[in-house]
Design an enzyme around this catalytic site. Structure first.
Site, mmCIF file in Angstrom:
data_model
loop_
_atom_site.group_PDB
_atom_site.id
_atom_site.type_symbol
_atom_site.label_atom_id
_atom_site.label_comp_id
_atom_site.label_asym_id
_atom_site.label_seq_id
_atom_site.Cartn_x
_atom_site.Cartn_y
_atom_site.Cartn_z
ATOM 1 N N HIS A 1 89.592 -31.008 56.659
ATOM 2 C CA HIS A 1 90.711 -31.768 57.197
ATOM 3 C C HIS A 1 90.909 -31.405 58.669
ATOM 4 O O HIS A 1 90.400 -30.383 59.147
ATOM 5 C CB HIS A 1 91.990 -31.448 56.408
ATOM 6 C CG HIS A 1 92.347 -29.993 56.475
ATOM 7 N ND1 HIS A 1 91.870 -29.064 55.556
ATOM 8 C CD2 HIS A 1 93.097 -29.289 57.364
ATOM 9 C CE1 HIS A 1 92.311 -27.867 55.886
ATOM 10 N NE2 HIS A 1 93.046 -27.969 56.975
ATOM 11 N N HIS B 1 89.783 -29.993 64.986
ATOM 12 C CA HIS B 1 88.527 -29.469 64.431
ATOM 13 C C HIS B 1 88.593 -29.501 62.916
ATOM 14 O O HIS B 1 89.664 -29.674 62.327
ATOM 15 C CB HIS B 1 88.290 -28.032 64.900
ATOM 16 C CG HIS B 1 89.264 -27.058 64.322
ATOM 17 N ND1 HIS B 1 90.544 -26.896 64.822
ATOM 18 C CD2 HIS B 1 89.182 -26.205 63.252
ATOM 19 C CE1 HIS B 1 91.186 -25.995 64.103
ATOM 20 N NE2 HIS B 1 90.385 -25.560 63.135
#
Length: 198
Positions: free
Chosen positions: A49, A132
């Site tokens: 995620h 990220h």
């Protein structure tokens, strides 16, 4: 003996999630490294995620307070075009894949989410956003594995995909010594509002 029980808490964050095809594309790139570095603690692909706001451990009663503002924010923001690209490490131990695409819009979405959380009185550490996906962690004392893997797929450039849902996620981190697992508490479609511009 004090018989009072501690209030229930939940570890939560707010995030976007890549679609399965984008995760599978990156997973194929990582497969050789997973074979050569089995000692790394690899995150489950289904848990990948992009965190917009990490709230940490919160009282369970804080969660219902977040639902209305997050639903409103999701309705007010259009889907974002994102792609997984490049790699790196945090502190030489945490391996990540970078994110490219509509980054200005991503930062605006994250800022709106964080403001809404603060407006509800939820206290959390408001760190700067660094989009990220966390992929794996090296064991303590291992300062080379994550860097070696990051170098191996630094040139990775995934296909663009639409981020279409805002997720409120709970995790079991810190509750056991087993692997971390995440679960959606709730998710809202982006751009689903019926508001008209004035």
């Amino acid at each position: 003996m004090n018989d009072q029980t501690q209030p229930a808490t939940v570890r939560v964050f707010i995030a976007l999630a890549p679609p399965d095809h984008a995760k599978e594309e990156l997973a194929r790139e990582l497969r050789p490294a997973q074979g050569t570095h089995p000692h790394m603690r690899w995150n489950r692909m289904e848990d990948w995620h992009i965190t917009l706001a990490f709230l940490g451990e919160q009282p369970a009663e804080a969660v219902p307070l977040l639902r209305p503002p997050l639903a409103e924010i999701a309705a007010d923001h259009q889907p974002l075009g994102l792609a997984l690209r490049g790699s790196g490490t945090f502190d030489g131990r945490v391996l990540w894949s970078g994110v490219d695409g509509d980054l200005d819009e991503l930062h605006v979405l994250a800022a709106d989410v964080r403001t809404a959380v603060k407006d509800r009185g939820v206290v959390f550490e408001d760190r700067p956003l660094c989009p990220h996906l966390t992929l794996a962690r090296a064991r303590r004392g291992d300062r080379s594995s994550a860097g070696e893997i990051a170098e191996g797929f630094a040139g990775f450039a995934g296909r663009r995909w639409p981020a279409e849902r805002l997720h409120l996620v709970g995790s079991n981190a810190g509750r056991s010594r087993g692997p971390i697992h995440y679960r959606d508490i709730e998710a809202w479609a982006l751009g689903n509002g019926n508001r008209t511009a004035s």
